[in-house]
Scaffold this motif. Structure first.
Motif, PDB file in Angstrom:
ATOM      1  N   LEU A  79      -2.108 -81.554 -21.551  1.00 33.67           N
ATOM      2  CA  LEU A  79      -0.837 -82.391 -21.615  1.00 33.67           C
ATOM      3  C   LEU A  79       0.349 -81.619 -21.155  1.00 33.67           C
ATOM      4  O   LEU A  79       1.598 -81.894 -20.620  1.00 33.67           O
ATOM      5  CB  LEU A  79      -0.749 -82.410 -23.233  1.00 33.67           C
ATOM      6  CG  LEU A  79      -1.340 -83.463 -23.865  1.00 33.67           C
ATOM      7  CD1 LEU A  79      -1.145 -83.354 -25.482  1.00 33.67           C
ATOM      8  CD2 LEU A  79      -1.036 -84.841 -23.628  1.00 33.67           C
ATOM      9  N   ILE A  80       0.138 -80.018 -21.368  1.00 33.70           N
ATOM     10  CA  ILE A  80       1.404 -79.412 -20.632  1.00 33.70           C
ATOM     11  C   ILE A  80       1.231 -79.292 -19.267  1.00 33.70           C
ATOM     12  O   ILE A  80       2.257 -79.330 -18.490  1.00 33.70           O
ATOM     13  CB  ILE A  80       1.124 -77.925 -21.076  1.00 33.70           C
ATOM     14  CG1 ILE A  80       1.247 -77.878 -22.920  1.00 33.70           C
ATOM     15  CG2 ILE A  80       2.028 -77.112 -20.712  1.00 33.70           C
ATOM     16  CD1 ILE A  80       2.693 -78.187 -23.168  1.00 33.70           C
TER      17      ILE A  80
ATOM     18  N   ILE B 264       1.459 -71.193 -22.445  1.00 37.40           N
ATOM     19  CA  ILE B 264       0.707 -72.073 -21.416  1.00 37.40           C
ATOM     20  C   ILE B 264       1.560 -72.753 -20.218  1.00 37.40           C
ATOM     21  O   ILE B 264       1.456 -72.677 -19.180  1.00 37.40           O
ATOM     22  CB  ILE B 264       0.037 -73.448 -22.338  1.00 37.40           C
ATOM     23  CG1 ILE B 264      -1.036 -72.652 -23.301  1.00 37.40           C
ATOM     24  CG2 ILE B 264      -0.551 -74.357 -21.109  1.00 37.40           C
ATOM     25  CD1 ILE B 264      -1.669 -73.849 -24.147  1.00 37.40           C
ATOM     26  N   LEU B 265       2.943 -73.102 -21.209  1.00 36.27           N
ATOM     27  CA  LEU B 265       3.899 -73.549 -20.117  1.00 36.27           C
ATOM     28  C   LEU B 265       4.070 -72.274 -19.127  1.00 36.27           C
ATOM     29  O   LEU B 265       4.586 -72.731 -17.899  1.00 36.27           O
ATOM     30  CB  LEU B 265       4.960 -73.971 -20.805  1.00 36.27           C
ATOM     31  CG  LEU B 265       6.357 -74.397 -19.972  1.00 36.27           C
ATOM     32  CD1 LEU B 265       5.928 -75.744 -19.211  1.00 36.27           C
ATOM     33  CD2 LEU B 265       7.487 -74.756 -20.765  1.00 36.27           C
ATOM     34  N   ILE B 266       4.237 -71.255 -19.531  1.00 32.94           N
ATOM     35  CA  ILE B 266       4.694 -70.162 -18.549  1.00 32.94           C
ATOM     36  C   ILE B 266       3.532 -70.008 -17.597  1.00 32.94           C
ATOM     37  O   ILE B 266       4.097 -69.798 -16.374  1.00 32.94           O
ATOM     38  CB  ILE B 266       5.030 -68.733 -19.049  1.00 32.94           C
ATOM     39  CG1 ILE B 266       6.276 -68.899 -20.100  1.00 32.94           C
ATOM     40  CG2 ILE B 266       4.881 -67.664 -18.390  1.00 32.94           C
ATOM     41  CD1 ILE B 266       6.542 -67.748 -21.168  1.00 32.94           C
TER      42      ILE B 266
ATOM     43  N   ILE C  23       2.488 -76.247 -36.457  1.00 33.46           N
ATOM     44  CA  ILE C  23       3.679 -76.652 -35.718  1.00 33.46           C
ATOM     45  C   ILE C  23       4.191 -75.287 -35.103  1.00 33.46           C
ATOM     46  O   ILE C  23       4.471 -75.010 -33.661  1.00 33.46           O
ATOM     47  CB  ILE C  23       4.645 -77.443 -36.251  1.00 33.46           C
ATOM     48  CG1 ILE C  23       3.990 -78.903 -36.495  1.00 33.46           C
ATOM     49  CG2 ILE C  23       6.058 -77.552 -35.203  1.00 33.46           C
ATOM     50  CD1 ILE C  23       4.916 -79.560 -37.387  1.00 33.46           C
ATOM     51  N   ALA C  24       4.477 -74.175 -35.758  1.00 31.62           N
ATOM     52  CA  ALA C  24       4.888 -72.832 -35.303  1.00 31.62           C
ATOM     53  C   ALA C  24       4.001 -72.409 -34.286  1.00 31.62           C
ATOM     54  O   ALA C  24       4.418 -72.181 -33.198  1.00 31.62           O
ATOM     55  CB  ALA C  24       5.448 -71.871 -36.457  1.00 31.62           C
ATOM     56  N   ALA C  25       2.990 -72.371 -34.586  1.00 30.95           N
ATOM     57  CA  ALA C  25       1.720 -71.627 -33.766  1.00 30.95           C
ATOM     58  C   ALA C  25       1.747 -72.669 -32.374  1.00 30.95           C
ATOM     59  O   ALA C  25       1.561 -71.914 -31.383  1.00 30.95           O
ATOM     60  CB  ALA C  25       0.597 -71.711 -34.430  1.00 30.95           C
ATOM     61  N   GLY C  26       1.785 -73.954 -32.540  1.00 31.23           N
ATOM     62  CA  GLY C  26       1.755 -74.518 -31.346  1.00 31.23           C
ATOM     63  C   GLY C  26       2.908 -74.662 -30.324  1.00 31.23           C
ATOM     64  O   GLY C  26       2.853 -74.555 -29.070  1.00 31.23           O
ATOM     65  N   LEU C  27       4.118 -74.135 -31.000  1.00 28.26           N
ATOM     66  CA  LEU C  27       5.524 -73.758 -30.153  1.00 28.26           C
ATOM     67  C   LEU C  27       4.925 -72.621 -29.312  1.00 28.26           C
ATOM     68  O   LEU C  27       5.437 -72.539 -28.187  1.00 28.26           O
ATOM     69  CB  LEU C  27       6.656 -73.761 -30.986  1.00 28.26           C
ATOM     70  CG  LEU C  27       7.186 -75.198 -31.522  1.00 28.26           C
ATOM     71  CD1 LEU C  27       8.311 -74.733 -32.485  1.00 28.26           C
ATOM     72  CD2 LEU C  27       7.727 -75.933 -30.345  1.00 28.26           C
TER      73      LEU C  27
ATOM     74  N   VAL D 200       7.287 -79.807 -24.827  1.00 25.14           N
ATOM     75  CA  VAL D 200       6.949 -78.527 -25.597  1.00 25.14           C
ATOM     76  C   VAL D 200       6.837 -79.054 -26.962  1.00 25.14           C
ATOM     77  O   VAL D 200       5.665 -78.739 -27.783  1.00 25.14           O
ATOM     78  CB  VAL D 200       7.506 -77.368 -25.253  1.00 25.14           C
ATOM     79  CG1 VAL D 200       7.191 -76.376 -26.321  1.00 25.14           C
ATOM     80  CG2 VAL D 200       7.164 -76.900 -24.021  1.00 25.14           C
ATOM     81  N   VAL D 201       8.027 -79.370 -27.586  1.00 25.70           N
ATOM     82  CA  VAL D 201       8.002 -79.666 -29.026  1.00 25.70           C
ATOM     83  C   VAL D 201       7.404 -80.932 -29.354  1.00 25.70           C
ATOM     84  O   VAL D 201       6.587 -80.972 -30.476  1.00 25.70           O
ATOM     85  CB  VAL D 201       9.536 -79.867 -29.223  1.00 25.70           C
ATOM     86  CG1 VAL D 201       9.791 -80.417 -30.861  1.00 25.70           C
ATOM     87  CG2 VAL D 201      10.586 -78.384 -29.145  1.00 25.70           C
ATOM     88  N   PHE D 202       7.237 -81.943 -28.527  1.00 27.19           N
ATOM     89  CA  PHE D 202       6.547 -83.023 -28.798  1.00 27.19           C
ATOM     90  C   PHE D 202       4.871 -82.889 -28.863  1.00 27.19           C
ATOM     91  O   PHE D 202       4.455 -83.291 -29.740  1.00 27.19           O
ATOM     92  CB  PHE D 202       6.678 -84.314 -27.620  1.00 27.19           C
ATOM     93  CG  PHE D 202       5.711 -85.350 -27.892  1.00 27.19           C
ATOM     94  CD1 PHE D 202       6.194 -86.067 -28.758  1.00 27.19           C
ATOM     95  CD2 PHE D 202       4.787 -85.506 -26.981  1.00 27.19           C
ATOM     96  CE1 PHE D 202       5.470 -87.449 -28.704  1.00 27.19           C
ATOM     97  CE2 PHE D 202       3.917 -86.478 -27.290  1.00 27.19           C
ATOM     98  CZ  PHE D 202       4.186 -87.476 -28.229  1.00 27.19           C
ATOM     99  N   VAL D 203       4.451 -82.050 -28.024  1.00 29.98           N
ATOM    100  CA  VAL D 203       2.899 -81.619 -28.041  1.00 29.98           C
ATOM    101  C   VAL D 203       2.671 -80.802 -29.356  1.00 29.98           C
ATOM    102  O   VAL D 203       1.900 -80.870 -29.949  1.00 29.98           O
ATOM    103  CB  VAL D 203       2.746 -80.974 -26.764  1.00 29.98           C
ATOM    104  CG1 VAL D 203       1.361 -80.223 -26.817  1.00 29.98           C
ATOM    105  CG2 VAL D 203       2.845 -81.905 -25.525  1.00 29.98           C
TER     106      VAL D 203
END
Length: 90
Positions: free
Chosen positions: A17-18, A74-76, A64-68, A42-45
């Motif tokens: 997804l990212i 992953i995004l970086i 959710i916090a760990a997901g952020l 990022v927030v949506f995922v």
């Protein structure tokens, strides 16, 4: 919480997804920009995955916090690879 972040970092669906988010952002950046679509994605995922596929051991807010955190890591990495590919194409 650290165990939850590590488990989310190896989630193939989250990584996919990212990657799709970055590809979409690169294609639509002249119209929509870069920061707002990435932040919203990022927030949506981070919210969508724990609410649709809950893990019974942790609360929703911790997931959710760990997901952020894991999404940003992953995004970086994906953005670094995208920048490298863009430079190698030139």
């Amino acid at each position: 919480m650290i165990d939850l972040v590590f488990s989310q970092l190896t989630d193939v669906f989250r990584i996919g997804l990212i990657i799709a988010l970055v590809i979409t952002m690169l294609r639509t950046s002249p119209v929509t920009g870069r920061f707002i679509p990435l932040a919203c994605g990022v927030v949506f995922v981070a919210v969508m995955l724990p609410t649709t596929m809950p893990h019974g051991a942790s609360s929703l807010t911790h997931a959710i916090a760990a997901g952020l955190v894991s999404n940003l890591i992953i995004l970086i990495l994906v953005m670094a690879v995208a920048r490298l590919v863009t430079r190698l194409r030139r």
